[in-house]
Design a protein around this motif. Structure first.
Motif, PDB file in Angstrom:
ATOM      1  N   LEU A  42      31.165  -5.028  39.425  1.00 35.72           N
ATOM      2  CA  LEU A  42      31.211  -3.868  38.543  1.00 35.72           C
ATOM      3  C   LEU A  42      29.857  -3.174  38.428  1.00 35.72           C
ATOM      4  O   LEU A  42      29.735  -2.158  37.742  1.00 35.72           O
ATOM      5  CB  LEU A  42      31.690  -4.293  37.151  1.00 35.72           C
ATOM      6  N   GLY A  43      28.848  -3.723  39.093  1.00 33.14           N
ATOM      7  CA  GLY A  43      27.548  -3.069  39.130  1.00 33.14           C
ATOM      8  C   GLY A  43      26.582  -3.468  38.035  1.00 33.14           C
ATOM      9  O   GLY A  43      25.569  -2.784  37.843  1.00 33.14           O
ATOM     10  N   PHE A  44      26.843  -4.571  37.349  1.00 35.02           N
ATOM     11  CA  PHE A  44      25.916  -5.032  36.316  1.00 35.02           C
ATOM     12  C   PHE A  44      24.818  -5.880  36.956  1.00 35.02           C
ATOM     13  O   PHE A  44      25.062  -6.604  37.931  1.00 35.02           O
ATOM     14  CB  PHE A  44      26.654  -5.844  35.252  1.00 35.02           C
ATOM     15  N   ASP A  45      23.625  -5.802  36.408  1.00 35.93           N
ATOM     16  CA  ASP A  45      22.511  -6.583  36.939  1.00 35.93           C
ATOM     17  C   ASP A  45      22.720  -8.079  36.712  1.00 35.93           C
ATOM     18  O   ASP A  45      22.414  -8.897  37.574  1.00 35.93           O
ATOM     19  CB  ASP A  45      21.192  -6.143  36.292  1.00 35.93           C
ATOM     20  N   ASP A  46      23.215  -8.412  35.533  1.00 38.41           N
ATOM     21  CA  ASP A  46      23.497  -9.801  35.208  1.00 38.41           C
ATOM     22  C   ASP A  46      24.519  -9.834  34.076  1.00 38.41           C
ATOM     23  O   ASP A  46      24.961  -8.787  33.585  1.00 38.41           O
ATOM     24  CB  ASP A  46      22.228 -10.560  34.821  1.00 38.41           C
ATOM     25  N   ALA A  47      24.890 -11.031  33.653  1.00 36.89           N
ATOM     26  CA  ALA A  47      25.921 -11.172  32.624  1.00 36.89           C
ATOM     27  C   ALA A  47      25.497 -10.546  31.304  1.00 36.89           C
ATOM     28  O   ALA A  47      26.305  -9.906  30.621  1.00 36.89           O
ATOM     29  CB  ALA A  47      26.244 -12.659  32.427  1.00 36.89           C
ATOM     30  N   SER A  48      24.238 -10.708  30.931  1.00 35.69           N
ATOM     31  CA  SER A  48      23.783 -10.180  29.645  1.00 35.69           C
ATOM     32  C   SER A  48      23.834  -8.651  29.607  1.00 35.69           C
ATOM     33  O   SER A  48      24.093  -8.062  28.558  1.00 35.69           O
ATOM     34  CB  SER A  48      22.359 -10.661  29.350  1.00 35.69           C
ATOM     35  N   SER A  49      23.600  -8.005  30.758  1.00 35.15           N
ATOM     36  CA  SER A  49      23.627  -6.531  30.784  1.00 35.15           C
ATOM     37  C   SER A  49      25.043  -5.982  30.678  1.00 35.15           C
ATOM     38  O   SER A  49      25.237  -4.802  30.373  1.00 35.15           O
ATOM     39  CB  SER A  49      22.962  -6.014  32.068  1.00 35.15           C
ATOM     40  N   ALA A  50      26.055  -6.829  30.927  1.00 34.24           N
ATOM     41  CA  ALA A  50      27.443  -6.371  30.825  1.00 34.24           C
ATOM     42  C   ALA A  50      27.930  -6.341  29.381  1.00 34.24           C
ATOM     43  O   ALA A  50      28.814  -5.551  29.028  1.00 34.24           O
ATOM     44  CB  ALA A  50      28.345  -7.285  31.648  1.00 34.24           C
ATOM     45  N   VAL A  51      27.336  -7.177  28.531  1.00 30.13           N
ATOM     46  CA  VAL A  51      27.775  -7.269  27.136  1.00 30.13           C
ATOM     47  C   VAL A  51      27.475  -5.958  26.403  1.00 30.13           C
ATOM     48  O   VAL A  51      26.354  -5.448  26.445  1.00 30.13           O
ATOM     49  CB  VAL A  51      27.094  -8.446  26.424  1.00 30.13           C
ATOM     50  N   GLY A  52      28.484  -5.422  25.738  1.00 29.96           N
ATOM     51  CA  GLY A  52      28.333  -4.185  24.978  1.00 29.96           C
ATOM     52  C   GLY A  52      28.694  -2.938  25.745  1.00 29.96           C
ATOM     53  O   GLY A  52      28.799  -1.855  25.160  1.00 29.96           O
ATOM     54  N   GLU A  53      28.887  -3.052  27.065  1.00 28.85           N
ATOM     55  CA  GLU A  53      29.240  -1.890  27.888  1.00 28.85           C
ATOM     56  C   GLU A  53      30.745  -1.622  27.816  1.00 28.85           C
ATOM     57  O   GLU A  53      31.535  -2.493  27.460  1.00 28.85           O
ATOM     58  CB  GLU A  53      28.823  -2.128  29.345  1.00 28.85           C
ATOM     59  N   MET A  54      31.116  -0.383  28.199  1.00 29.82           N
ATOM     60  CA  MET A  54      32.522   0.014  28.174  1.00 29.82           C
ATOM     61  C   MET A  54      33.152  -0.223  29.552  1.00 29.82           C
ATOM     62  O   MET A  54      32.503  -0.105  30.589  1.00 29.82           O
ATOM     63  CB  MET A  54      32.665   1.481  27.786  1.00 29.82           C
ATOM     64  N   LEU A  55      34.426  -0.558  29.540  1.00 29.34           N
ATOM     65  CA  LEU A  55      35.175  -0.847  30.755  1.00 29.34           C
ATOM     66  C   LEU A  55      36.458  -0.021  30.731  1.00 29.34           C
ATOM     67  O   LEU A  55      37.108   0.100  29.691  1.00 29.34           O
ATOM     68  CB  LEU A  55      35.513  -2.345  30.809  1.00 29.34           C
ATOM     69  N   THR A  56      36.815   0.585  31.853  1.00 29.96           N
ATOM     70  CA  THR A  56      38.034   1.375  31.947  1.00 29.96           C
ATOM     71  C   THR A  56      39.156   0.533  32.527  1.00 29.96           C
ATOM     72  O   THR A  56      39.017  -0.030  33.620  1.00 29.96           O
ATOM     73  CB  THR A  56      37.824   2.616  32.826  1.00 29.96           C
ATOM     74  N   LEU A  57      40.247   0.421  31.787  1.00 30.84           N
ATOM     75  CA  LEU A  57      41.401  -0.362  32.219  1.00 30.84           C
ATOM     76  C   LEU A  57      42.487   0.569  32.731  1.00 30.84           C
ATOM     77  O   LEU A  57      42.858   1.542  32.057  1.00 30.84           O
ATOM     78  CB  LEU A  57      41.969  -1.198  31.061  1.00 30.84           C
ATOM     79  N   GLY A  58      42.975   0.296  33.941  1.00 27.91           N
ATOM     80  CA  GLY A  58      44.078   1.059  34.513  1.00 27.91           C
ATOM     81  C   GLY A  58      45.394   0.357  34.245  1.00 27.91           C
ATOM     82  O   GLY A  58      45.547  -0.827  34.550  1.00 27.91           O
ATOM     83  N   VAL A  59      46.357   1.074  33.647  1.00 28.86           N
ATOM     84  CA  VAL A  59      47.637   0.495  33.243  1.00 28.86           C
ATOM     85  C   VAL A  59      48.769   1.406  33.713  1.00 28.86           C
ATOM     86  O   VAL A  59      48.635   2.634  33.682  1.00 28.86           O
ATOM     87  CB  VAL A  59      47.696   0.329  31.710  1.00 28.86           C
TER      88      VAL A  59
END
Length: 432
Positions: A175-192
């Motif tokens: 998903l393009g995050f540098d590491d696990a900690s940088s992913a926390v708090g970011e928004m994610l788009t879910l396709g349904v």
């Protein structure tokens, strides 16, 4: 003869026939080594499962679902038109296995049930970040009160009023995050997709990154959803679906008193069963794994016990031969005033000392072997199991193993010791 002299003499006599003693000790070593290693393996795995259950955080929730009335049959069954699939794709028997709102109301009325909520069916097609490459993924709703094993962040709040998710560690780089900690708090788009196959998208906040481990019990491409996210996804999935199909649920979360004892939980499950609903707690589901581990350890321990029984016959043989070889010596000891009790003690101590040698060497080498195996596996297939101590040596278990072997050695040495103690000194001195 003083006790110290008796012990010293017995230990010295043990090494008169070094080869025979060595072979007997080796047989005891095999049993002690196997018994110590397998017991530690069972304790390590079961301890990890117990800690996982405790860390899971779900103590007052069980899953309830419809019991299947139609039992499978080995015989050909006549076709009934009522069994055919309808326009909705669900056969009559399949539809009967779903919970309805009436079923949920019935469960809620059962004594001991504090509340009940259906588990929502959620199908997520993909996840993406900032319009980037979408990745296929599965999604599951969190159990109320569940704690995930996370590398970073927190478990999504079950009732937070906003859509929150925890992503698997395997998706961090993709998903393009540098590491696990940088992913926390970011928004994610879910396709349904809805019932007609039309795509929809909505955003959810990442609160944590799930570590690879036993606790998930799922593949590494599973997205964990809080209730708010699950409600949104379920509503989108049901767009275009017939009204009569929107109130069907595979199972439901049943909340009960967190202070309930095992007996009270079992009684609640009996009442659910009487009403036609099967149920299981997380502890019971993981407990099945413990039963399998215990079964495997039991079989392995059985081989160790067989080895120890064989070693016991080795002790009997060793001491019988020793008595035979030292007949004149025994007669001389009795002639100078050594009592039958001292003679019995002399040979019994020899037996126990042989058991002590074999068990001590077996336990020590088992510990060293376990440390080597654990170190070798820690960087390979056990790397994903955070907190797993494959071999767990408990002092009580080790002491019990050694004590059991010493008791077995003492019992094995009893017959030769009794024979030596009963020998007549005059007859023994004449022995050639």
């Amino acid at each position: 003869m003083r006790i110290n002299d008796t012990i010293g003499t017995a230990i010295g006599n043990t090494f008169r026939s070094k080869t025979r003693t060595l072979l007997t000790v080796l047989a005891i070593f095999v049993g002690a080594f196997t018994l110590t290693l397998t017991s530690a393996l069972g304790a390590g795995i079961n301890g990890y499962i117990t800690e996982t259950v405790d860390g899971f955080g779900v103590r007052d929730v069980m899953s309830a679902y419809k019991e299947q009335n139609a039992a499978p049959s080995d015989e050909p069954q006549e076709y009934e038109p009522a069994d055919r699939a309808g326009a909705d794709g669900r056969g009559a028997q399949v539809a009967a296995s779903y919970l309805t709102q009436d079923d949920l109301d019935d469960i809620a009325d059962i004594e001991g049930v504090e509340s009940v909520e259906p588990t929502l069916s959620t199908t997520v097609d993909s996840i993406a970040r900032d319009g980037g490459t979408p990745y296929s993924i599965m999604a599951v709703q969190l159990v109320p009160g569940q704690n995930l094993q996370l590398d970073e962040g927190e478990t999504p709040a079950y009732e937070s009023g906003r859509a929150e998710v925890a992503i698997p560690a395997a998706f961090v780089d993709a998903l393009g995050f540098d590491d696990a900690s940088s992913a926390v708090g970011e928004m994610l788009t879910l396709g349904v997709s809805d019932a007609d196959g039309d795509p929809h998208a909505f955003d959810a906040r990442i609160t944590g990154v799930i570590g690879d481990g036993f606790a998930m019990g799922m593949p590494t491409n599973v997205l964990s959803l809080n209730r708010s996210a699950a409600v949104t996804i379920s509503a989108l999935n049901q767009l275009g679906m017939a009204d009569e199909l929107t109130d069907l649920y595979t199972n439901a979360f049943v909340h009960f008193d967190a202070a309930a004892t095992d007996a009270e939980i079992e009684a609640l499950q009996d009442r659910l069963a009487d009403a036609g609903f099967a149920s299981s707690t997380v502890q019971q589901q993981l407990g099945m794994i413990t039963s399998v581990v215990d079964g495997i350890v039991f079989v392995l321990n059985a081989f160790a016990i067989i080895a120890l029984l064989a070693a016991a016959f080795g002790i009997v043989n060793t001491l019988y031969m020793s008595v035979q070889e030292r007949t004149r010596e025994i007669g001389l000891m009795k002639a100078i005033g050594l009592g039958s009790g001292h003679v019995f003690g002399l040979f019994s101590i020899e037996a126990v000392f042989i058991g002590l040698l074999g068990s001590t060497i077996g336990v020590l080498l088992a510990v060293l072997a376990a440390l080597g195996v654990s170190a070798g596996m820690a960087g390979s297939f056990l790397a994903d199991f955070d907190g797993l101590q494959l071999f767990r040596f408990e002092p009580v278990a080790i002491a019990a193993t050694v004590a059991t072997i010493l008791l077995l050695a003492f019992l094995a040495g009893t017959l030769p010791a009794v024979r030596a103690a009963r020998q007549d000194p005059v007859t023994s001195l004449r022995y050639e």
